[in-house]
Design an enzyme around this catalytic site. Structure first.
Site, PDB file in Angstrom:
ATOM      1  N   SER A 147       0.771  -1.338   0.098  1.00 47.84           N
ATOM      2  CA  SER A 147      -0.054   0.084  -0.024  1.00 47.84           C
ATOM      3  C   SER A 147       0.974   1.053  -0.054  1.00 47.84           C
ATOM      4  O   SER A 147       2.071   1.204   0.539  1.00 47.84           O
ATOM      5  CB  SER A 147      -0.903  -0.136   1.146  1.00 47.84           C
ATOM      6  OG  SER A 147      -1.514   1.269   1.539  1.00 47.84           O
ATOM      7  N   TYR A 160      -2.429  -1.167  10.493  1.00 44.33           N
ATOM      8  CA  TYR A 160      -2.369  -1.463   9.162  1.00 44.33           C
ATOM      9  C   TYR A 160      -1.176  -0.854   8.284  1.00 44.33           C
ATOM     10  O   TYR A 160      -0.443  -1.634   7.625  1.00 44.33           O
ATOM     11  CB  TYR A 160      -3.735  -0.666   8.598  1.00 44.33           C
ATOM     12  CG  TYR A 160      -3.776  -1.041   7.058  1.00 44.33           C
ATOM     13  CD1 TYR A 160      -4.340  -2.186   6.311  1.00 44.33           C
ATOM     14  CD2 TYR A 160      -3.409   0.277   6.093  1.00 44.33           C
ATOM     15  CE1 TYR A 160      -4.355  -2.230   4.899  1.00 44.33           C
ATOM     16  CE2 TYR A 160      -3.470  -0.226   4.704  1.00 44.33           C
ATOM     17  CZ  TYR A 160      -4.101  -0.991   4.250  1.00 44.33           C
ATOM     18  OH  TYR A 160      -4.213  -1.335   2.856  1.00 44.33           O
TER      19      TYR A 160
HETATM   20  N1  NAP Z   1      -8.660  -0.566  -1.538  1.00 42.33           N
HETATM   21  C1  NAP Z   1      -7.461   0.307  -1.374  1.00 42.33           C
HETATM   22  O1  NAP Z   1      -7.802   1.468  -1.262  1.00 42.33           O
HETATM   23  C2  NAP Z   1      -6.282  -0.306  -1.090  1.00 42.33           C
HETATM   24  C3  NAP Z   1      -5.099   0.560  -1.055  1.00 42.33           C
HETATM   25  C4  NAP Z   1      -3.871   0.024  -0.780  1.00 42.33           C
HETATM   26  C5  NAP Z   1      -3.699  -1.647  -0.555  1.00 42.33           C
HETATM   27  N2  NAP Z   1      -4.874  -2.047  -0.572  1.00 42.33           N
HETATM   28  C6  NAP Z   1      -4.704  -3.594  -0.265  1.00 42.33           C
HETATM   29  O2  NAP Z   1      -5.159  -4.208  -1.257  1.00 42.33           O
HETATM   30  C7  NAP Z   1      -5.643  -5.734  -0.880  1.00 42.33           C
HETATM   31  C8  NAP Z   1      -6.919  -5.897  -1.279  1.00 42.33           C
HETATM   32  O3  NAP Z   1      -7.950  -5.138  -0.794  1.00 42.33           O
HETATM   33  P1  NAP Z   1      -9.147  -4.490  -1.429  1.00 42.33           P
HETATM   34  O4  NAP Z   1      -9.087  -3.130  -1.389  1.00 42.33           O
HETATM   35  O5  NAP Z   1      -9.567  -5.211  -2.721  1.00 42.33           O
HETATM   36  O6  NAP Z   1     -10.203  -4.853  -0.070  1.00 42.33           O
HETATM   37  P2  NAP Z   1     -11.470  -5.853  -0.221  1.00 42.33           P
HETATM   38  O7  NAP Z   1     -12.442  -5.501  -1.313  1.00 42.33           O
HETATM   39  O8  NAP Z   1     -12.037  -5.998   1.248  1.00 42.33           O
HETATM   40  O9  NAP Z   1     -11.040  -7.290  -0.519  1.00 42.33           O
HETATM   41  C9  NAP Z   1     -10.353  -8.074   0.158  1.00 42.33           C
HETATM   42  C10 NAP Z   1     -10.230  -9.437  -0.037  1.00 42.33           C
HETATM   43  O10 NAP Z   1      -9.243 -10.050   0.993  1.00 42.33           O
HETATM   44  C11 NAP Z   1     -10.002 -11.223   1.325  1.00 42.33           C
HETATM   45  N3  NAP Z   1      -9.759 -11.633   2.987  1.00 42.33           N
HETATM   46  C12 NAP Z   1      -9.683 -10.689   3.894  1.00 42.33           C
HETATM   47  N4  NAP Z   1      -9.521 -11.374   5.036  1.00 42.33           N
HETATM   48  C13 NAP Z   1      -9.218 -12.574   4.662  1.00 42.33           C
HETATM   49  C14 NAP Z   1      -8.795 -13.954   5.398  1.00 42.33           C
HETATM   50  N5  NAP Z   1      -8.703 -13.718   6.576  1.00 42.33           N
HETATM   51  N6  NAP Z   1      -8.722 -14.924   4.579  1.00 42.33           N
HETATM   52  C15 NAP Z   1      -8.901 -14.903   3.501  1.00 42.33           C
HETATM   53  N7  NAP Z   1      -9.303 -13.926   2.650  1.00 42.33           N
HETATM   54  C16 NAP Z   1      -9.585 -12.709   3.126  1.00 42.33           C
HETATM   55  C17 NAP Z   1     -11.496 -11.012   1.169  1.00 42.33           C
HETATM   56  O11 NAP Z   1     -12.185 -12.218   1.015  1.00 42.33           O
HETATM   57  P3  NAP Z   1     -13.429 -12.651   1.818  1.00 42.33           P
HETATM   58  O12 NAP Z   1     -14.085 -11.594   2.693  1.00 42.33           O
HETATM   59  O13 NAP Z   1     -14.465 -13.602   0.967  1.00 42.33           O
HETATM   60  O14 NAP Z   1     -12.403 -13.490   2.988  1.00 42.33           O
HETATM   61  C18 NAP Z   1     -11.612 -10.160  -0.011  1.00 42.33           C
HETATM   62  O15 NAP Z   1     -11.398 -11.007  -1.066  1.00 42.33           O
HETATM   63  C19 NAP Z   1      -5.380  -5.435   0.575  1.00 42.33           C
HETATM   64  O16 NAP Z   1      -4.122  -6.325   0.960  1.00 42.33           O
HETATM   65  C20 NAP Z   1      -5.373  -4.138   0.829  1.00 42.33           C
HETATM   66  O17 NAP Z   1      -4.766  -3.923   2.116  1.00 42.33           O
HETATM   67  C21 NAP Z   1      -6.155  -1.658  -0.769  1.00 42.33           C
END
Ligand code: NAP
Length: 265
Positions: A147, A160
């Site tokens: 991130s 985080y």
């Molecule tokens: N969106 C942003 O602004 C942003 C910015 C920087 C970095 N990121 C990073 O990008 C990555 C993806 O995030 P996102 O924004 O796409 O979030 P999201 O829409 O909430 O998706 C998160 C995914 O992770 C899975 N997950 C969470 N906890 C889990 C667990 N204990 N076991 C297995 N799967 C799990 C969820 O699936 P289930 O709920 O079905 O388990 C979901 O598929 C993350 O690492 C996040 O930190 C996001």
């Protein structure tokens, strides 16, 4: 450069929503037509993805070492051709240390495990397979998603940010250790992106006014993976990467070589 277009079978950990699901769909549509395995905790979402032709495996990565070993072993035994893993699963919690009584340490440990410890553990368990596959000439890829907050922390999400800084630091070291093995590390570094990450904080309506749309973000991400970039910082994160991170890996490489020379003298 070896790149994700060389991959025959890609596992996306955390692909039932947001960044991971969009990336899985884009990778499946590549001209190279890799097999894509999607995972997450929500079986109903996995069922929907299975209807679109994805392989699926349910997993909760916030578990103990034995559970993670069982998961990795089951993937490698069912898909011996797996040559890439993308770690998109992640969670985010706000903590206010001016009100220490409100800091839920169970949530903090779960965030640390999900965003860092479980990922390093799974990488450790995948590596014997990847090193073997790579030694036969098939490039392998480990793709952590960190991130922009791993470069410049967000004080409202202090732990985080620290987990993402830790995963970023680990990724640099891992890439240096694996140099020459045929196992490549490509770190994706997103900005604020459209997803479900902030839903539980009730912040999605506000953040949606400023986040990068998922389609636009995913295009940059796939371009970087197809170039075989070691670091794929996107949007605002690319500016902060340029300012604070550029050249850090070269210095790390130099100090690693120096320590190796001391060890061998
Ligand atoms: N969106 C942003 O602004 C942003 C910015 C920087 C970095 N990121 C990073 O990008 C990555 C993806 O995030 P996102 O924004 O796409 O979030 P999201 O829409 O909430 O998706 C998160 C995914 O992770 C899975 N997950 C969470 N906890 C889990 C667990 N204990 N076991 C297995 N799967 C799990 C969820 O699936 P289930 O709920 O079905 O388990 C979901 O598929 C993350 O690492 C996040 O930190 C996001």
């Amino acid at each position: 450069m070896p790149n994700i277009g060389d991959s025959k079978c890609i596992l996306v950990v955390g692909a039932t929503a947001g960044i991971g699901r969009a990336l899985a769909k884009s990778l499946k549509a590549l001209p190279s037509k890799p097999k894509v395995i999607v995972t997450g905790r929500r079986q109903e979402r996995l069922n929907e993805l299975a209807k679109e032709g994805f392989e699926t495996a349910m997993v909760n990565i916030d578990t103990d070492r034995a559970g993670l070993k069982q998961f990795v072993d089951s993937i490698v035994s069912k898909y011996p051709e797996v040559d890439a893993v993308i770690f998109s699963a992640g969670i985010q919690h706000e903590f206010d240390f001016t009100k220490p009584e409100t800091v839920d340490l169970d949530k903090l440990v779960s965030e640390l495990n999900t965003n860092y410890t479980a990922i390093v553990t799974m990488i450790t368990y995948f590596l014997p397979h990847f090193l073997k596959v790579a030694s036969k000439g098939q490039p392998c890829f480990i793709v952590p998603i960190t991130s922009g907050l791993g470069i410049v922390p967000g004080p409202w999400v202090p732990c985080y940010s620290a987990t993402k800084a830790a995963l970023h630091s680990y990724s640099i070291s891992l890439n240096e250790q694996l140099r020459g093995t045929g196992v490549h590390v490509m770190e994706i570094m997103p900005p604020l992106v459209e997803s479900e990450l902030h839903d539980h904080q009730g912040k999605t309506p506000v953040l949606s006014k400023v986040w990068m749309p998922l389609d636009e973000y995913t295009k940059h991400e796939v371009d970087g993976l197809l170039r075989g970039d070691t670091f794929i910082p996107i949007g605002q994160t690319a500016d902060n990467f340029e300012k604070f991170e550029k050249g850090k890996d070269e210095i790390a490489r130099g100090s690693f070589k120096f320590i190796q020379s001391l060890n061998s003298s």
